[in-house]
Scaffold this active site. Structure first.
Site, short mmCIF file in Angstrom:
data_model
loop_
_atom_site.label_atom_id
_atom_site.label_comp_id
_atom_site.label_asym_id
_atom_site.label_seq_id
_atom_site.Cartn_x
_atom_site.Cartn_y
_atom_site.Cartn_z
N GLY A 140 40.82 37.04 4.39
CA GLY A 140 40.11 38.22 4.89
C GLY A 140 39.66 39.10 3.74
O GLY A 140 38.65 38.82 3.08
N GLU A 179 43.19 39.79 15.81
CA GLU A 179 42.42 41.03 16.07
C GLU A 179 41.68 40.92 17.40
O GLU A 179 41.52 41.90 18.12
CB GLU A 179 41.46 41.31 14.90
CG GLU A 179 42.21 41.87 13.69
CD GLU A 179 41.57 41.59 12.35
OE1 GLU A 179 40.37 41.24 12.29
OE2 GLU A 179 42.29 41.70 11.33
N SER A 236 46.86 38.04 3.99
CA SER A 236 46.98 38.60 2.64
C SER A 236 46.99 37.53 1.55
O SER A 236 47.74 37.63 0.58
CB SER A 236 48.22 39.50 2.54
OG SER A 236 48.11 40.57 3.47
N GLU A 272 48.51 32.38 11.17
CA GLU A 272 48.30 33.72 10.63
C GLU A 272 49.34 34.67 11.22
O GLU A 272 49.10 35.24 12.30
CB GLU A 272 46.91 34.22 11.01
CG GLU A 272 45.78 33.39 10.44
CD GLU A 272 44.58 34.27 10.17
OE1 GLU A 272 44.19 34.37 9.00
OE2 GLU A 272 44.06 34.88 11.11
N ASN A 312 36.66 35.13 5.87
CA ASN A 312 36.43 35.88 7.11
C ASN A 312 36.11 37.32 6.73
O ASN A 312 37.00 38.10 6.40
CB ASN A 312 37.69 35.81 7.99
CG ASN A 312 37.58 36.68 9.23
OD1 ASN A 312 36.48 37.10 9.60
ND2 ASN A 312 38.70 36.94 9.88
N TRP A 313 34.82 37.64 6.78
CA TRP A 313 34.40 38.99 6.35
C TRP A 313 34.74 40.06 7.38
O TRP A 313 34.60 41.25 7.10
CB TRP A 313 32.89 39.00 6.10
CG TRP A 313 32.49 38.45 4.76
CD1 TRP A 313 33.28 37.77 3.88
CD2 TRP A 313 31.20 38.56 4.16
NE1 TRP A 313 32.56 37.43 2.76
CE2 TRP A 313 31.27 37.90 2.91
CE3 TRP A 313 29.99 39.12 4.54
CZ2 TRP A 313 30.18 37.82 2.05
CZ3 TRP A 313 28.89 39.02 3.69
CH2 TRP A 313 29.00 38.38 2.45
N LYS A 314 35.11 39.64 8.58
CA LYS A 314 35.34 40.61 9.68
C LYS A 314 34.09 41.48 9.82
O LYS A 314 32.99 41.00 9.56
CB LYS A 314 36.62 41.41 9.41
CG LYS A 314 37.78 40.49 9.07
CD LYS A 314 39.12 41.14 9.11
CE LYS A 314 40.18 40.11 8.75
NZ LYS A 314 41.53 40.60 8.89
N GLY A 363 46.08 41.73 6.66
CA GLY A 363 45.59 43.02 6.20
C GLY A 363 46.69 43.98 5.76
O GLY A 363 46.45 45.17 5.57
N HIS A 385 41.82 34.72 17.00
CA HIS A 385 42.28 35.58 15.90
C HIS A 385 43.07 36.76 16.49
O HIS A 385 42.70 37.29 17.54
CB HIS A 385 41.08 36.08 15.10
CG HIS A 385 41.47 36.75 13.82
ND1 HIS A 385 41.97 38.03 13.78
CD2 HIS A 385 41.46 36.29 12.54
CE1 HIS A 385 42.25 38.34 12.52
NE2 HIS A 385 41.95 37.31 11.75
P1 PGA Z 1 43.65 39.30 5.25
O1 PGA Z 1 43.02 38.77 6.65
O2 PGA Z 1 43.42 38.22 4.24
O3 PGA Z 1 42.87 40.56 4.95
O4 PGA Z 1 45.08 39.56 5.50
C1 PGA Z 1 43.22 37.45 7.07
C2 PGA Z 1 42.59 37.23 8.42
O5 PGA Z 1 42.60 38.14 9.25
O6 PGA Z 1 42.07 36.15 8.71
#
Ligand code: PGA
Length: 259
Positions: free
Chosen positions: A241, A105, A220, A175, A13-15, A181, A103
């Site tokens: 991520g 976010e 993470s 998650e 997931n590149w966001k 993050g 998600h």
């Molecule tokens: P992260 O993000 O690996 O940077 O913690 C995971 C995600 O949001 O899917």
């Protein structure tokens, strides 16, 4: 031993990161580093504007079967006056098979609630995409001992029993919000406890679906912690991520997921 039909799955997931140049370099590095036999399903979710270019590169690289494409978001309707939105049928047309839904976010920054997420999940199934349904508790909820309650409530809100009967393609990503993050990862046992609860929740509604559903962990994930997570009987893959932005690091995660 995990059932063989639950092929391990790793999602990048590149966001809102990346560029056209990064896409080209990343795909070349990633594909050239892959061994001939890759028993792991890999899904790249770049920002939506790069999906068609990613599809073209993958076709050129002639190893397109080795990496699937997914979108990070799609709307709850197929077409209409929804300025700025992208429909699941458009995502499907770009060659995607997956889309993230719920998600944290999207829930926190864009105020998506369970009702909207449920509509998005339904529309994604309808467009022949598999939604990767994200669930997770906050630090506060964990500290209050409400983790499993929150997870089950989120599942019930977006995956009604009716849908579980109609559409058996279920993929859920656990998650924990506090692990995304932040560099903090759930321990393998903490994650497994939640994965067991998710599978039990599914089994109470459709035993076959529960047995076949792939349950992923996200938060993470790094090359150094992925193996211990994947050793848990109910963790079938990972959603990555920040560590997915570096092709070599991501490749190491994929290699560690081979059973
Ligand atoms: P992260 O993000 O690996 O940077 O913690 C995971 C995600 O949001 O899917």
């Amino acid at each position: 031993m995990k059932p063989v039909h639950r092929k391990p799955c790793v999602i990048a997931n590149w966001k809102m990161h990346g560029s056209r140049q990064m896409l080209e370099i990343w795909l070349k590095q990633y594909v050239s580093g892959l061994p001939e036999e890759n028993p792991v399903e890999v899904v790249l979710c770049p920002p939506a504007v790069y999906l068609s270019e990613a599809r073209l590169y993958l076709n050129q690289l002639a190893k397109k079967g080795r990496i699937q494409l997914g979108a990070q978001n799609s709307y709850a309707e197929m077409t209409g006056a929804f300025t700025g939105e992208i429909s699941p049928s458009m995502i499907r047309e770009m060659g995607c098979h997956y889309v993230l839904a719920g998600h944290s976010e999207r829930r926190q920054i864009f105020s998506e609630d369970d009702t909207l997420i449920a509509r998005k999940v339904w529309a994604a199934y309808h467009a022949d995409l598999t939604p990767i349904i994200c669930v997770g508790e906050t630090t506060e909820e964990r500290n209050q001992g409400k983790t499993l309650e929150v997870i089950c409530r989120q599942l019930a809100a977006v995956l009604p029993e009716e849908q579980l009967r109609l559409d058996p393609r279920v993929m859920v990503a656990y998650e924990p919000v506090w692990a995304i993050g932040t560099g903090l990862t759930a321990t393998p046992l903490q994650a497994e406890e939640v994965h067991v609860a998710i599978r039990e929740w599914l089994a109470a509604r459709n035993r076959k679906v529960a047995n076949e559903a792939r349950l992923l962990y996200g938060g993470s994930v790094k090359p150094g912690n992925v193996k211990a997570l994947l050793m848990q009987p109910n963790i079938d893959g990972v959603l990555v991520g920040s560590a997915s932005l570096n092709a070599q690091e991501f490749l190491s995660i994929c290699m560690a997921c081979r059973q």
